[in-house]
Motif scaffolding. Sequence first.
Motif, PDB file in Angstrom:
ATOM      1  N   TYR A 106       0.832  -1.200   0.000  1.00 43.08           N
ATOM      2  CA  TYR A 106       0.000   0.000   0.000  1.00 43.08           C
ATOM      3  C   TYR A 106       0.868   1.252   0.000  1.00 43.08           C
ATOM      4  N   GLY A 107       0.292   2.319  -0.551  1.00 43.04           N
ATOM      5  CA  GLY A 107       1.000   3.592  -0.584  1.00 43.04           C
ATOM      6  C   GLY A 107       1.643   3.921  -1.915  1.00 43.04           C
ATOM      7  N   ALA A 108       1.349   3.153  -2.966  1.00 44.77           N
ATOM      8  CA  ALA A 108       1.930   3.456  -4.278  1.00 44.77           C
ATOM      9  C   ALA A 108       1.434   4.814  -4.762  1.00 44.77           C
ATOM     10  N   PRO A 109       2.266   5.571  -5.453  1.00 45.35           N
ATOM     11  CA  PRO A 109       1.835   6.858  -5.995  1.00 45.35           C
ATOM     12  C   PRO A 109       0.574   6.706  -6.846  1.00 45.35           C
ATOM     13  N   GLY A 110      -0.434   7.527  -6.559  1.00 44.02           N
ATOM     14  CA  GLY A 110      -1.668   7.482  -7.327  1.00 44.02           C
ATOM     15  C   GLY A 110      -2.696   6.500  -6.816  1.00 44.02           C
ATOM     16  N   GLU A 111      -2.375   5.724  -5.791  1.00 42.75           N
ATOM     17  CA  GLU A 111      -3.334   4.763  -5.241  1.00 42.75           C
ATOM     18  C   GLU A 111      -4.298   5.492  -4.297  1.00 42.75           C
ATOM     19  N   SER A 112      -5.590   5.433  -4.590  1.00 42.56           N
ATOM     20  CA  SER A 112      -6.591   6.063  -3.733  1.00 42.56           C
ATOM     21  C   SER A 112      -6.975   5.115  -2.598  1.00 42.56           C
ATOM     22  N   LEU A 113      -7.728   5.656  -1.636  1.00 37.90           N
ATOM     23  CA  LEU A 113      -8.215   4.808  -0.549  1.00 37.90           C
ATOM     24  C   LEU A 113      -9.158   3.734  -1.096  1.00 37.90           C
ATOM     25  N   ASP A 114      -9.968   4.092  -2.086  1.00 35.71           N
ATOM     26  CA  ASP A 114     -10.868   3.103  -2.685  1.00 35.71           C
ATOM     27  C   ASP A 114     -10.082   2.033  -3.434  1.00 35.71           C
ATOM     28  N   ASP A 115      -9.002   2.434  -4.107  1.00 38.52           N
ATOM     29  CA  ASP A 115      -8.135   1.443  -4.763  1.00 38.52           C
ATOM     30  C   ASP A 115      -7.638   0.426  -3.739  1.00 38.52           C
ATOM     31  N   TRP A 116      -7.187   0.931  -2.589  1.00 38.90           N
ATOM     32  CA  TRP A 116      -6.644   0.053  -1.570  1.00 38.90           C
ATOM     33  C   TRP A 116      -7.725  -0.868  -1.001  1.00 38.90           C
ATOM     34  N   ARG A 117      -8.922  -0.330  -0.776  1.00 43.32           N
ATOM     35  CA  ARG A 117     -10.030  -1.179  -0.303  1.00 43.32           C
ATOM     36  C   ARG A 117     -10.314  -2.284  -1.318  1.00 43.32           C
ATOM     37  N   THR A 118     -10.263  -1.933  -2.590  1.00 43.05           N
ATOM     38  CA  THR A 118     -10.493  -2.940  -3.636  1.00 43.05           C
ATOM     39  C   THR A 118      -9.458  -4.053  -3.548  1.00 43.05           C
ATOM     40  N   SER A 119      -8.206  -3.701  -3.368  1.00 42.41           N
ATOM     41  CA  SER A 119      -7.146  -4.710  -3.300  1.00 42.41           C
ATOM     42  C   SER A 119      -7.320  -5.617  -2.086  1.00 42.41           C
ATOM     43  N   VAL A 120      -7.603  -5.012  -0.935  1.00 47.04           N
ATOM     44  CA  VAL A 120      -7.764  -5.825   0.279  1.00 47.04           C
ATOM     45  C   VAL A 120      -8.971  -6.740   0.147  1.00 47.04           C
ATOM     46  N   ASN A 121     -10.083  -6.210  -0.317  1.00 43.25           N
ATOM     47  CA  ASN A 121     -11.288  -7.040  -0.453  1.00 43.25           C
ATOM     48  C   ASN A 121     -11.099  -8.142  -1.492  1.00 43.25           C
ATOM     49  N   THR A 122     -10.378  -7.843  -2.571  1.00 43.13           N
ATOM     50  CA  THR A 122     -10.105  -8.871  -3.578  1.00 43.13           C
ATOM     51  C   THR A 122      -9.253  -9.986  -2.988  1.00 43.13           C
ATOM     52  N   ALA A 123      -8.257  -9.613  -2.187  1.00 38.28           N
ATOM     53  CA  ALA A 123      -7.412 -10.620  -1.536  1.00 38.28           C
ATOM     54  C   ALA A 123      -8.244 -11.485  -0.593  1.00 38.28           C
ATOM     55  N   ILE A 124      -9.131 -10.862   0.158  1.00 36.79           N
ATOM     56  CA  ILE A 124      -9.998 -11.614   1.073  1.00 36.79           C
ATOM     57  C   ILE A 124     -10.884 -12.582   0.283  1.00 36.79           C
ATOM     58  N   ASP A 125     -11.446 -12.092  -0.824  1.00 41.72           N
ATOM     59  CA  ASP A 125     -12.357 -12.918  -1.624  1.00 41.72           C
ATOM     60  C   ASP A 125     -11.655 -14.113  -2.269  1.00 41.72           C
ATOM     61  N   LEU A 126     -10.329 -14.069  -2.346  1.00 40.01           N
ATOM     62  CA  LEU A 126      -9.593 -15.216  -2.890  1.00 40.01           C
ATOM     63  C   LEU A 126      -9.670 -16.422  -1.961  1.00 40.01           C
ATOM     64  N   GLY A 127     -10.033 -16.175  -0.706  1.00 38.10           N
ATOM     65  CA  GLY A 127     -10.205 -17.285   0.230  1.00 38.10           C
ATOM     66  C   GLY A 127      -8.936 -17.763   0.891  1.00 38.10           C
TER      67      GLY A 127
END
Length: 406
Positions: A168-189
């Motif tokens: 997290y913290g890449a240039p241009g990454e929004s808070l919503d972008d980060w939520r998307t990444s975390v939720n996608t990782a969770i959904d992978l099971g």
Amino acid sequence: MFEVYIHVPFCMRRCGYCDFNTYTAIDMGAGASRGNYANMVIREMTIVREWQERHGIAEPPAGTVFFGGGTPTILKAADLVNMLDAVRKTWGIADNAEITTEANPDTVDADYVRELADGGFNRISFGMQSAVPHVLKTLDRTHTPDNVAAGIAAANKAGMRSSVDLIYGAPGESLDDWRTSVNTAIDLGVNHISAYALTVAPNTTMGRRIAAGMLPTPDDDDEATKYEIADSLLSAAGLEWYEISNWARSGYESRHNLGYWRNVDWAGLGPGAHSHYNAAPPAHVPVPPDGRCLIGGGNTEATSGLRSWDIAHPRLWGTAINEGRIPWAGSESITAEEDLEETIMLGLRIREGLEITQFGGAITETTWRELEHDGLVTIEHHRAVPTLRGRLLNDTIITKLLETLG
């Protein structure tokens, strides 16, 4: 407990943010090539084991083996299995040991994963980093979220545990972008997720672009908010933090990583890899020109162990091995004072916390209660455990305790 870490320094391409000891060349010279790398590491195992025996270091069978990089899965699966077999022959591997490799999702398929599982691997950690295309592009990552999902499906089918790493913290990454990444990782099971704040080194492509004003500088407050988002989402999904940057369901914690935080013994193999011994002879370990690393001389202060680090450049590392020398760039004794400092720094990174009675009166109960009053730790059964605020301000806690010790 004894662990083995094997560093594989090869990558298909170097990501713009990466400051690790990695190389894109296929052949670095002196036998350090992709095709011959396993043979070189196996030879290093023999040299290290001989060094241990000469100095009376008797290790139990390895409780964990971890292949990191670089990209270990850039090598043939058979090469990774051969190195694992050599660990078994050199030190032994404990029953129910955790055997992990990191993997770039672009470099594995179902057949590759099955070959690893058949060879004794039982855990695979995928470098996911993000689920958002423009963030992956900023990080110079070439894989897609679909590749990550396919790798995890292959691991599940092969009976292997899976983990994913996020940044997290890449240039241009929004808070919503980060939520998307975390939720996608969770959904992978998966049952284990790591989340690391982006660290920008000035000598990297990204560091130079930020210095030139082409990319914005990562913001500490933004990263703190993203850490809080990750902790909230992961906890709600049943993954609890057990180390500042790692969350897992109960029983799925990375035993290898926990070994580092608990300061166990480990042998690091490969260019730039570090080793650590608690029971090493209490003296400085010079590295003479012949590389024999004989114990003796130089330091009469009480010590609590030894750390060493391999030569970073693969060609020079390979040259030392070809000459029968332990390929260390250097080593140092760990003084009793340094050991105490490391105990504090490592213990405050993990959920089991830091045993406060071990310091006697050197750190008073008042100090601990002040930290608790400030919301930085909780005191549970004589152990100081960082709160969420304490994890964000971990350096503040450590600094206060070290100042108290003088």
